[in-house]
Write a protein that holds these residues in place. Sequence first.
Motif, PDB file in Angstrom:
ATOM      1  N   GLU A 168     -21.377  42.214   2.107  1.00 19.66           N
ATOM      2  CA  GLU A 168     -20.683  41.513   1.038  1.00 19.66           C
ATOM      3  C   GLU A 168     -20.051  42.454   0.029  1.00 19.66           C
ATOM      4  OE1 GLU A 168     -22.612  38.384  -0.867  1.00 19.66           O
ATOM      5  OE2 GLU A 168     -23.200  37.365   0.955  1.00 19.66           O
ATOM      6  N   ILE A 211     -17.711  33.595   9.218  1.00 18.79           N
ATOM      7  CA  ILE A 211     -18.431  32.569   8.465  1.00 18.79           C
ATOM      8  C   ILE A 211     -19.785  32.293   9.107  1.00 18.79           C
ATOM      9  CG2 ILE A 211     -18.399  30.146   7.751  1.00 18.79           C
ATOM     10  CD1 ILE A 211     -15.309  30.399   7.677  1.00 18.79           C
ATOM     11  N   TYR A 245     -13.941  34.326   0.477  1.00 21.98           N
ATOM     12  CA  TYR A 245     -12.544  34.426   0.049  1.00 21.98           C
ATOM     13  C   TYR A 245     -12.452  34.996  -1.366  1.00 21.98           C
ATOM     14  CZ  TYR A 245      -7.725  33.188  -0.973  1.00 21.98           C
ATOM     15  OH  TYR A 245      -6.394  33.249  -1.331  1.00 21.98           O
ATOM     16  N   ARG A 246     -13.354  34.549  -2.252  1.00 18.33           N
ATOM     17  CA  ARG A 246     -13.362  35.085  -3.617  1.00 18.33           C
ATOM     18  C   ARG A 246     -13.716  36.566  -3.620  1.00 18.33           C
ATOM     19  NH1 ARG A 246     -15.799  29.998  -5.045  1.00 18.33           N
ATOM     20  NH2 ARG A 246     -17.886  30.933  -4.836  1.00 18.33           N
ATOM     21  N   GLU A 247     -14.514  36.957  -2.667  1.00 19.79           N
ATOM     22  CA  GLU A 247     -14.947  38.353  -2.571  1.00 19.79           C
ATOM     23  C   GLU A 247     -13.815  39.288  -2.180  1.00 19.79           C
ATOM     24  OE1 GLU A 247     -17.080  40.983   0.810  1.00 19.79           O
ATOM     25  OE2 GLU A 247     -17.982  39.027   0.410  1.00 19.79           O
ATOM     26  N   MET A 304     -18.770  25.870   4.390  1.00 20.80           N
ATOM     27  CA  MET A 304     -17.644  25.807   3.463  1.00 20.80           C
ATOM     28  C   MET A 304     -17.920  26.642   2.211  1.00 20.80           C
ATOM     29  SD  MET A 304     -15.284  24.194   4.938  1.00 20.80           S
ATOM     30  CE  MET A 304     -14.168  24.049   3.529  1.00 20.80           C
ATOM     31  N   GLU A 305     -19.142  26.584   1.705  1.00 23.48           N
ATOM     32  CA  GLU A 305     -19.499  27.383   0.528  1.00 23.48           C
ATOM     33  C   GLU A 305     -19.439  28.871   0.835  1.00 23.48           C
ATOM     34  OE1 GLU A 305     -22.749  24.948  -1.979  1.00 23.48           O
ATOM     35  OE2 GLU A 305     -23.264  25.210   0.144  1.00 23.48           O
ATOM     36  N   ALA A 355     -17.553  30.246   3.125  1.00 21.85           N
ATOM     37  CA  ALA A 355     -16.141  30.586   3.278  1.00 21.85           C
ATOM     38  C   ALA A 355     -15.477  30.796   1.916  1.00 21.85           C
ATOM     39  CB  ALA A 355     -15.414  29.499   4.055  1.00 21.85           C
ATOM     40  N   ARG A 356     -15.779  29.929   0.949  1.00 24.05           N
ATOM     41  CA  ARG A 356     -15.189  30.067  -0.388  1.00 24.05           C
ATOM     42  C   ARG A 356     -15.676  31.348  -1.072  1.00 24.05           C
ATOM     43  NH1 ARG A 356     -15.712  24.260  -0.599  1.00 24.05           N
ATOM     44  NH2 ARG A 356     -17.813  24.453  -1.493  1.00 24.05           N
ATOM     45  N   GLU A 357     -16.968  31.642  -0.933  1.00 24.73           N
ATOM     46  CA  GLU A 357     -17.509  32.874  -1.522  1.00 24.73           C
ATOM     47  C   GLU A 357     -16.870  34.108  -0.905  1.00 24.73           C
ATOM     48  OE1 GLU A 357     -21.573  33.740  -1.703  1.00 24.73           O
ATOM     49  OE2 GLU A 357     -21.933  32.505  -3.475  1.00 24.73           O
TER      50      GLU A 357
END
Length: 303
Positions: free
Chosen positions: A33, A214, A251-253, A244-245, A247-249
């Motif tokens: 991460e 993912i 993408y923000r990373e 989904m959560e 994936a969003r994390e």
Amino acid sequence: MSADFWAGYISGAIGIIIGNPLDVIKVRLQAKESIPTGQATAASFVRQFESTSSLITGTAAPILGYGALNALLFVSYNRSEAALNKSLNLQPNLWTTWLAGAIGGLATWAVSTPTELIKCRAQLATAPTSSWAITRRILKNEGVRGLYFGGAVTALRDSIGYGFYFWSYELSTQWMSTAKEDKSSLSQEAAKVLLCGGLAGVMTWASIFPLDVIKTRVQAQTLDHAARPLLDDPTKPQRRLGAMEVAREAYREGGMRVFFRGLTICSVRAFFVNAVQWATYEWIMYELGQGKRRSTEPSAATL
């Protein structure tokens, strides 16, 4: 059992033995991460391995599991394609090849989810941990249901991926087929199978790599603090995140690039592993009298 079952089982097990070292690197690249700029390379991870034993981490579960998975995949694919062509009164074609591959991939869910879960956790563990120890820990803490954590995204990945797997293999073999196939030598046939199998592997992973990223991050999550180093972030909450959560994390990373981290090393692995797998599968089928070269009527989309 049928010829395609044993051909699938043996080719799957051989593929894991060949590809596991590069798979370890791929999984660690996907799950990491926080990687400093300039260090997110396969070479940086290779240097982290203290011994060759690190490169075979998590092999036991995949050898047993993926052999069974590959056997189930080929049996499901062959039966599904035959049933589709018969029920729809169609000649073998690339559309039914893709659909049969997707059905075959979905059928592997029961085996692929626990196999992938155990493999990922063994490969990401900070200390050497056997597949069996991880399996016992999951069963003790979460029961059988724990082995199927991340099952939805795994099923989606496998269904789409294996659809493209068989589709791209058949498409590439058609492109490479000569006008007088009966005059091609055995060595030429072997070279064609190796090349087409390798291309099919690369095409498959390219089509579903974001889903695989993912899936890896979902399955890397654990319930206990002891295994928290898998995600290298002790501040994460106890509640595990859904696909989904995650994936969003992700993408923000790192934006869209994070969903393709490790694709290069994965493509190299996919080419060699699937070249060998398809060559092994076709050879065993040939030896058992069910290969393409024994067929008197070449088909556009049969194995």
